[in-house]
Design a protein around this motif. Structure first.
Motif: not given
Length: 258
Positions: A64, A68, A107, A111, A144-145
């Motif tokens: 991830l 990103i 993002t 994912l 977290t994102i």
């Protein structure tokens, strides 16, 4: 065009352009498999909690972050190389919304790599995954994102100020992976590096996410507050960097800054 339209248009265009790149496809589909194998062999004989924390979640967070960070940093480099960075900065639409839309698009696609990593880890190694609280897990994932997005904005603004984007971008993956505890506990690092790790939101986000799926739920809220504080600090730093970019652009008349 209103703010929501700018954000949505930027996000959709970014997703189409990003998915068309072969390197991103490799990072999105092949990266999770390779990372899972590497971490899976590292923790094959470890405890169940460690395996879940550092293989199931660790590989997902690693990929991830890669998707990103590389996409957000690479976007600045590509815009500068194409001589369009100055154009989108001076466009009637707010540059911050355009960049945020790009990061949202990255993002959403990234994912996919997270869930692929989790899928590969479960299928290949069949670890005993027991979630203490699905509510805390979802809250942890959302935070977290958010932390990763804030870090991406900060990095994108920081690299906007430099022509050496490619060099700095290639230095992001491994140091952050190690220092933020994606692959192993930061307690294994020298004490001085641990102090540095505590400054970054991903460090607390990783710990928060792990606490929600292991038998250590009692430590969840101990990581919640540092995550919120560090995320806010980096959001403020990103806003400060934007003001510097805006001022330098007005003075120099260009974004080709050293």
């Amino acid at each position: 065009m209103n703010s929501s339209s700018v954000l949505l248009t930027s996000m959709l265009v970014q997703m189409k352009q990003t998915f068309a790149r072969n390197m991103f496809k490799f990072t999105l589909f092949v990266g999770p498999f390779l990372t899972t194998i590497i971490l899976g062999e590292m923790y094959r004989h470890s405890t169940a909690d460690n395996f879940v924390a550092y293989v199931v979640l660790g590989s997902g967070l690693w990929n991830l972050w890669n998707c990103i960070a590389f996409s957000s940093a690479g976007d600045i480099n590509r815009e500068r190389f194409s001589n369009t960075l100055s154009i989108i900065f001076s466009a009637p639409a707010d540059f911050r919304l355009i960049l945020l839309g790009k990061i949202f698009g990255n993002t959403i696609l990234s994912l996919g790599s997270f869930f692929l990593s989790v899928f590969f880890a479960i299928i290949l190694y069949r670890p005993p995954v027991i979630v203490n609280s699905w509510g805390l897990l979802m809250l942890s994932l959302i935070l977290t994102i958010a932390a990763f997005i804030v870090m991406s904005i900060f990095i994108a603004y920081l690299l906007t100020l430099s022509r050496k984007t490619t060099i700095y971008m290639n230095c992001l993956e491994i140091p952050f992976t190690l220092i933020c505890g994606f692959a192993f506990p930061i307690e294994n690092l020298p004490q001085k590096l641990q102090y540095i790790a505590w400054l970054f939101p991903p460090t607390w986000a990783v710990r928060l996410l792990r606490h929600s799926v292991t038998q250590q739920a009692h430590g969840f809220w101990e990581n919640f507050i540092p995550l919120i504080i560090s995320t806010i600090v980096f959001a403020l730093l990103a806003a400060w960097l934007y003001r510097i970019i805006f001022r330098q652009t007005k003075i120099l008349g260009t974004l080709d800054m050293a």
